[in-house]
Scaffold this motif. Structure first.
Motif: not given
Length: 223
Positions: A26-55
């Protein structure tokens, strides 16, 4: 603040649950957000969700200058910013090999952010990585958008029904419409509104006509 925080918690917890049920392919499936696969989109979401810690660890600005709608302005979608966003997600995705690591990393990120939010006094201000000075609730609204809307993209990639939670749907729909009712005759529920307004699902000719005739304008990411 309580409403937005509940939406953030609900949507992140739901995504965490989804992640724990994935398999390696599942992690290597393409997403509607090219050029990201699932694992890369998840990395983006993870970073966004956790951004408030440093802020929230940084000194607050003197006053708020941007709300959640203003945060999604054209400067967030320039080729340079998009390129940096894409490259960053790719680098972070390479650090997480398997499903357990991806799920655990996301869980740590959003829960740490939620804990940081819980420790803040009323009226706390934050400065974003783009330099925007915002109230904490307004920035948290943008995190609900990130997790919720990209959750729709992940559902497409994983061939699943959308799992957008009701609390997150209300927050995102309210931001997109500015709190105004949608034009009569559309009959959209919050999920449909979000998918149509963000271009995840195309509008029909009739829908476009109704929107144009009503003069209705919703938030346009990048516009």
């Amino acid at each position: 603040m309580d409403v937005v925080r509940r939406a953030f918690r609900d949507e992140c917890a739901r995504l965490e649950e989804i992640l724990r049920g994935l398999d390696a392919a599942d992690l290597d499936r393409p997403t509607p957000c090219p050029p990201w696969a699932v694992r890369e989109l998840l990395a983006h979401v993870r970073t966004g969700a956790g951004r408030l810690v440093d802020m929230l660890a940084a000194p607050p600005p003197d006053r708020a200058e941007v709300d959640a709608a203003g945060y999604f302005g054209a400067t967030k979608f320039t080729p340079e910013v998009d390129g940096a966003r894409i490259d960053s997600a790719r680098r972070e995705a390479r650090e997480l090999v398997g499903v357990p690591e991806v799920a655990a990393d996301f869980a740590r990120a959003w829960r740490a952010a939620d804990d940081a939010v819980a420790a803040q006094p009323p009226g706390r201000l934050v400065r974003t990585r783009h330099g925007d000075a915002m109230t904490l609730p307004e920035f948290l609204r943008t995190r609900v958008v990130e997790v919720g809307v990209h959750g729709l993209d992940l559902a497409v990639a994983l061939d699943r029904r959308p799992w957008l939670t009701p609390t997150a749907a209300d927050v995102v729909a309210g931001l997109l419409t500015g709190g105004r009712p949608v034009p009569d005759g559309l009959g959209w529920d919050p999920l449909t509104l979000i998918r149509k307004a963000t271009g995840r699902v195309a509008q029909t000719e009739r829908e476009r006509t109704l929107v144009e005739e009503s003069g209705f304008r919703w938030l346009s990411f990048g516009g």
